[in-house]
Design a protein around this motif. Structure first.
Motif, mmCIF file in Angstrom:
data_model
loop_
_atom_site.group_PDB
_atom_site.id
_atom_site.type_symbol
_atom_site.label_atom_id
_atom_site.label_comp_id
_atom_site.label_asym_id
_atom_site.label_seq_id
_atom_site.Cartn_x
_atom_site.Cartn_y
_atom_site.Cartn_z
ATOM 1 N N PHE A 129 0.843 -1.208 0.000
ATOM 2 C CA PHE A 129 0.000 0.000 0.000
ATOM 3 C C PHE A 129 0.873 1.250 0.000
ATOM 4 C CE2 PHE A 129 0.697 -1.336 4.346
ATOM 5 C CZ PHE A 129 1.020 -0.168 5.013
ATOM 6 N N HIS A 130 0.224 2.382 -0.248
ATOM 7 C CA HIS A 130 0.904 3.677 -0.255
ATOM 8 C C HIS A 130 0.654 4.379 1.082
ATOM 9 C CE1 HIS A 130 2.117 3.967 -4.495
ATOM 10 N NE2 HIS A 130 1.062 3.186 -4.709
ATOM 11 N N PRO A 131 1.615 4.354 2.012
ATOM 12 C CA PRO A 131 1.380 5.051 3.280
ATOM 13 C C PRO A 131 1.171 6.557 3.074
ATOM 14 C CG PRO A 131 3.640 4.211 3.174
ATOM 15 C CD PRO A 131 2.906 3.658 1.999
ATOM 16 N N GLU A 132 1.832 7.122 2.066
ATOM 17 C CA GLU A 132 1.719 8.561 1.815
ATOM 18 C C GLU A 132 0.333 8.961 1.320
ATOM 19 O OE1 GLU A 132 2.793 7.011 -2.263
ATOM 20 O OE2 GLU A 132 3.164 6.405 -0.184
ATOM 21 N N LYS A 133 -0.502 7.960 0.934
ATOM 22 C CA LYS A 133 -1.856 8.247 0.462
ATOM 23 C C LYS A 133 -2.907 7.625 1.372
ATOM 24 C CE LYS A 133 -0.531 8.630 -4.389
ATOM 25 N NZ LYS A 133 -0.618 8.034 -5.723
ATOM 26 N N SER A 134 -2.449 7.066 2.510
ATOM 27 C CA SER A 134 -3.349 6.315 3.396
ATOM 28 C C SER A 134 -3.781 7.096 4.630
ATOM 29 C CB SER A 134 -2.685 4.987 3.802
ATOM 30 O OG SER A 134 -2.497 4.158 2.691
ATOM 31 N N SER A 135 -3.918 8.412 4.475
ATOM 32 C CA SER A 135 -4.478 9.272 5.519
ATOM 33 C C SER A 135 -3.727 9.147 6.844
ATOM 34 C CB SER A 135 -5.979 8.961 5.668
ATOM 35 O OG SER A 135 -6.614 9.911 6.479
ATOM 36 N N VAL A 136 -4.447 9.197 7.944
ATOM 37 C CA VAL A 136 -3.848 9.216 9.285
ATOM 38 C C VAL A 136 -3.095 7.913 9.558
ATOM 39 C CG1 VAL A 136 -4.373 9.374 11.752
ATOM 40 C CG2 VAL A 136 -5.629 10.783 10.128
ATOM 41 N N VAL A 137 -3.648 6.794 9.123
ATOM 42 C CA VAL A 137 -3.007 5.490 9.339
ATOM 43 C C VAL A 137 -1.651 5.457 8.634
ATOM 44 C CG1 VAL A 137 -3.164 3.011 8.844
ATOM 45 C CG2 VAL A 137 -5.158 4.243 9.710
ATOM 46 N N GLY A 138 -1.620 5.900 7.386
ATOM 47 C CA GLY A 138 -0.373 5.909 6.629
ATOM 48 C C GLY A 138 0.667 6.826 7.241
ATOM 49 N N GLU A 139 0.233 7.986 7.712
ATOM 50 C CA GLU A 139 1.165 8.914 8.365
ATOM 51 C C GLU A 139 1.783 8.280 9.605
ATOM 52 O OE1 GLU A 139 -0.328 12.839 9.075
ATOM 53 O OE2 GLU A 139 -0.210 13.366 6.941
ATOM 54 N N LYS A 140 0.955 7.570 10.371
ATOM 55 C CA LYS A 140 1.441 6.907 11.586
ATOM 56 C C LYS A 140 2.474 5.833 11.225
ATOM 57 C CE LYS A 140 1.258 5.532 15.986
ATOM 58 N NZ LYS A 140 2.258 6.155 16.867
ATOM 59 N N ILE A 141 2.223 5.087 10.151
ATOM 60 C CA ILE A 141 3.150 4.042 9.716
ATOM 61 C C ILE A 141 4.485 4.675 9.267
ATOM 62 C CG2 ILE A 141 3.543 2.305 7.909
ATOM 63 C CD1 ILE A 141 0.451 1.714 8.198
#
Length: 193
Positions: free
Chosen positions: A174-186
């Motif tokens: 997946f794209h963490p940079e496009k995955s909203s708050v969850v992606g930012e946390k990752i």
């Protein structure tokens, strides 16, 4: 902290750079081996077709450098797939970091998978503070089957690896940079390692 996003001509590097800036860090884009080796954290992005991306890596000698890196490395999407042994896309030999072959989704599901899906079976410091079945953003036609290096799974027709980890190497389909708050946390978890 020195963060390098490997710039080999096959990544959506600006959106990753902006996501890192939103977290309060700066990242540089580079394909310079010395600069990459000197980084504290390395992000290995990838968008596009596997065989042409691998050609670009080979042209810059980065195909030999990446597997030898000793600091934390995060492969994203095609970046993760290129870290595997092989991908059916373009009949491409990968970097051999993760001992798994990437295969194409069969015709029972819509290809590519585009949009939000859930992650489960989270088993890595990458997912500290992330709940099971959170939603992440995906765009892909090929996937890594579940393997001993699997640290997160997603179901789309079959259950496959959404994240891999081996030693200092991490990969997310997946794209963490496009995955909203969850992606930012990752991303933040990766940068704090």
């Amino acid at each position: 902290m020195k963060i390098v996003i490997i710039n080999y001509g096959a990544g959506n590097i600006q959106s990753i750079k902006f996501a890192i800036q939103r977290l309060g860090y700066e990242a540089i884009l580079s394909n310079n081996p010395e600069e990459i080796k000197a980084a504290d954290k390395i992000i290995f992005p990838g968008v596009g077709e596997a065989s042409s991306a691998m050609h670009k890596l080979k042209d810059s000698g980065l195909d030999r450098l990446v597997p030898e890196l000793e600091q934390p490395v995060l492969g994203i999407c095609l970046g993760m797939q290129l870290m595997c042994n092989y991908t059916e896309e373009g009949n491409t030999k990968g970097l051999g970091i993760f001992d798994v072959n990437v295969v194409r989704f069969d015709n029972h599901v819509k290809v590519p998978q585009i949009g939000w899906n859930q992650i489960e079976s989270l088993d890595s410091p990458l997912f500290d503070g992330i709940l099971e079945n959170e939603y992440i953003y995906l765009v892909h036609s090929y996937y890594a089957p579940v393997t001993k290096d699997t640290v997160a799974k997603t179901h789309y027709g079959i259950t496959y690896s959404t994240a891999l980890q081996k030693d200092n190497f991490y990969g997310t389909q997946f794209h963490p940079e496009k995955s909203s708050v969850v992606g930012e946390k990752i991303l933040k978890n990766f940068l704090k390692m």
